[in-house]
Design a protein around this motif. Sequence first.
Motif, PDB file in Angstrom:
ATOM      1  N   ALA B 124      12.183 -68.459  54.312  1.00 47.26           N
ATOM      2  CA  ALA B 124      13.407 -68.636  55.061  1.00 47.26           C
ATOM      3  C   ALA B 124      14.491 -67.791  54.078  1.00 47.26           C
ATOM      4  N   ALA B 125      14.483 -67.986  52.643  1.00 45.21           N
ATOM      5  CA  ALA B 125      15.344 -67.027  51.851  1.00 45.21           C
ATOM      6  C   ALA B 125      15.143 -65.601  52.104  1.00 45.21           C
ATOM      7  N   VAL B 126      13.837 -65.270  52.124  1.00 44.48           N
ATOM      8  CA  VAL B 126      13.443 -63.913  52.212  1.00 44.48           C
ATOM      9  C   VAL B 126      14.029 -63.424  53.682  1.00 44.48           C
ATOM     10  N   SER B 127      13.913 -64.235  54.566  1.00 42.73           N
ATOM     11  CA  SER B 127      14.222 -63.731  56.078  1.00 42.73           C
ATOM     12  C   SER B 127      16.175 -63.705  56.050  1.00 42.73           C
ATOM     13  N   MET B 128      16.539 -64.292  55.067  1.00 40.37           N
ATOM     14  CA  MET B 128      17.985 -64.407  55.110  1.00 40.37           C
ATOM     15  C   MET B 128      18.388 -62.777  54.369  1.00 40.37           C
ATOM     16  N   GLY B 129      17.477 -62.283  53.648  1.00 42.10           N
ATOM     17  CA  GLY B 129      17.854 -61.150  52.906  1.00 42.10           C
ATOM     18  C   GLY B 129      17.977 -61.299  51.290  1.00 42.10           C
ATOM     19  N   SER B 130      17.454 -62.260  50.902  1.00 44.69           N
ATOM     20  CA  SER B 130      17.613 -62.630  49.418  1.00 44.69           C
ATOM     21  C   SER B 130      16.730 -61.585  48.532  1.00 44.69           C
ATOM     22  N   SER B 131      17.618 -61.384  47.607  1.00 46.35           N
ATOM     23  CA  SER B 131      16.801 -60.624  46.443  1.00 46.35           C
ATOM     24  C   SER B 131      15.880 -61.472  45.709  1.00 46.35           C
TER      25      SER B 131
END
Lengths: 337, 218
Positions: B124-131
Motif C-alpha cells: 500500500a505504501a509503495v502504491s502511494m509513491g513512498s520512497s
Amino acid sequence: MIEIKNVVKTFNSGGKGLEALKGISLHIKPGEIFGIIGLSGAGKSTLLRTINRLGEPDSGEIRLGGTDVTKLAPVELRNLRKKVGMIFQHFNLLSSRTVSGNVAFALEVGKWPKRDIPRRVAEMLELVGLSDKADSYPSELSGGQKQRVGIARALANKPSVLLSDEATSALDPKTTQSILALLEDINRKMGITVVLVTHEMGVIRQICHRVAVLEAGRVVEQGRVRDIFMKPRSRTARELLSHLPRMSYDADKLPKEPGKPVVSFSFNGGTADQPIISRAIKTTGAEINILSGEIDNLPASKVGSLTVQLSGTQEEIAGALSYIRSQNVETEVIWNG
Amino acid sequence: MGDLTGLVGLLAAPTLETLYMVFFSTLFATVLGFPLGIILVVTEKGGILENEYVYRVLDGVVNVLRSFPFIILMIVLFPLSRLVVGTTIGTTASIVPLAIAAAPFVARVVESALKEVDHGLVEAAVSMGSSPKEIIFKVLVPEALPSLVLGQTLTVINIIGYSAMAGAIGGGGLGDLAVRYGFHRFQTDVLIAAVIVIIVMVQMIQGAGNALARRVSH
C-alpha cells in the motif's frame, strides 16, 4: 486515458514459468468505471498491478495519460503513483496510526506542507463519512469503515485514476453495496477513472460502465456491461453470471410441449420500455405465455430479459418471432420440439 | 556469614557496574545491530531494496559472530578493546565485546520483527509513491514497534547474562563478585545474593518491556 498494449507477465515458480498475462490489450476511457472480471487465477489482479507497476510486466506497454509507465525511472514512478490511488481487499491500513494518521500518511508521502495536512485529512474523512472516527485506530473499525479509510487515503493526493483490487471481496453484501455506492458517487463527482478488479458479477452490474473478462491470462471478451450481461460469449462470463441470484430461466424447469417453442428475448435501452410483446400478439395472433423475466437498471441503461412459450400455428409463431426481431430485440430459441 | 549491611555494601558497587555495562553495551549493540537488521530485511529476496550480494555477506557475518561462544569472542576481541578503551580489563573494557556480541543478536531481533509486518502494508505504501526511506521509518519500524520493544527486552536480558561472564575474566560487576566470593572464597551467601540481584533485574526489565510493548500496540 489508460492504454494497455500486449502486456505479458510470467511468474517463475519452482523452475518453470507460469504465464499469468499472455498479451493483454485494453483501452480504458477517462472518467469511466472499468471492470476486470475473471475466476481466481485468471490474472486480473496481476494485470491491475502492472498499471502502477506494483508488479513489473515482462513486456508490453502501459500508457497512462500519454506516459509509458513501463519506461519510468524510480523517482518518476513514485511521482506517478501519487496520482494513481489504490484500494485493497484487506484494506492494508497502518495499525500504528489512527484513521487521521492513515490519511495523513498519503499526504506526507505526497509532500504536502505540514500545515495543510489536517485540513485535507478532515476533508477526505468527510467525503467518506468517517469524520467521527478520526481518532480511532483501525482495530476499532468494521470492515466497511476500514475500506472507507482506504478510499480516503487513496484519494487524498487527488489522483486521476483509482485502482480497486477486490476492494469489496472481504465485505458482506450490505457493506459491499455501500462501498460501491461511494465509489460510484466519487466517480461521478470527481470524474476519476476507476479500474476495478472483482470476481463478482454483481459488482460489475452495479457500477461498471465497461468490462473485460479475463480467462487464463487473456481477455476473452470486453465491451459494455449490458452487452455482456445480455449475451455473454465466453465461458467465464456465463459461469460468473450463473452465480448471480437472479436468472432469466432455469433450463430444467422449462415446459417442453411439441409445437410450442420456448424463446428468450433480450431487451436493451429503448426497447425495454416498449409494449413489444402485446403488439406481437395483436398483429400475428400467436399466443405468448411469459415464463420468467426481469428488468435490470444498469448505470447507463435498462436491460430486460424475458423467457416465453409461443403457441399457435407455425405461421403465427414465425410471424411473431420475426416481428419481435424487427424491433431490435435479440431472440434465442431455447427449446423447439 | 556476614551481616546484612555488609552484604548490601558488598553488592552496591558491582550492581552499579553491571547496570553501567548493560546500559552502554545495549546502546552500542543497538546502534550497530539496528541498521544491520534493517539492511537485512530490505535487501533480502522480495525486499524493497533487494540485493542478493549485500544480503548474503551481512547474513554470513551475523551468523559467524553469533556462532562464537561469548567467552571466546571476548578473548578474540582483546586487541579491539585495547584499541578502543586502552585496556582489556575492567568494566568499560568489557563493553566492547558485549556490544559486539549482542549486535548480531539485535540485528536478528530487528530482522524478525520487521519481517512480521504484513506485506500488504508495504505494498500500500509503495502504491502511494513512498520512497524506501519512508517505507522503513513510517511503515516497517512503527508497525513492528511492539515486537521491537519485546526483542530489545530480550537483548537487555541476554546482555545481563553475558555481562556476568565478562565479570569472570576481569570485567567487574555482579558476575565478578559471585565468582570471587562465592566460588574462590566459598561465601555462598554472597553468590546467592548476587544471583538474586540479577534475577530481580531481569524480572523488572521483562516487566517494563511487556508493559511498554502493550502501550505501543493498537
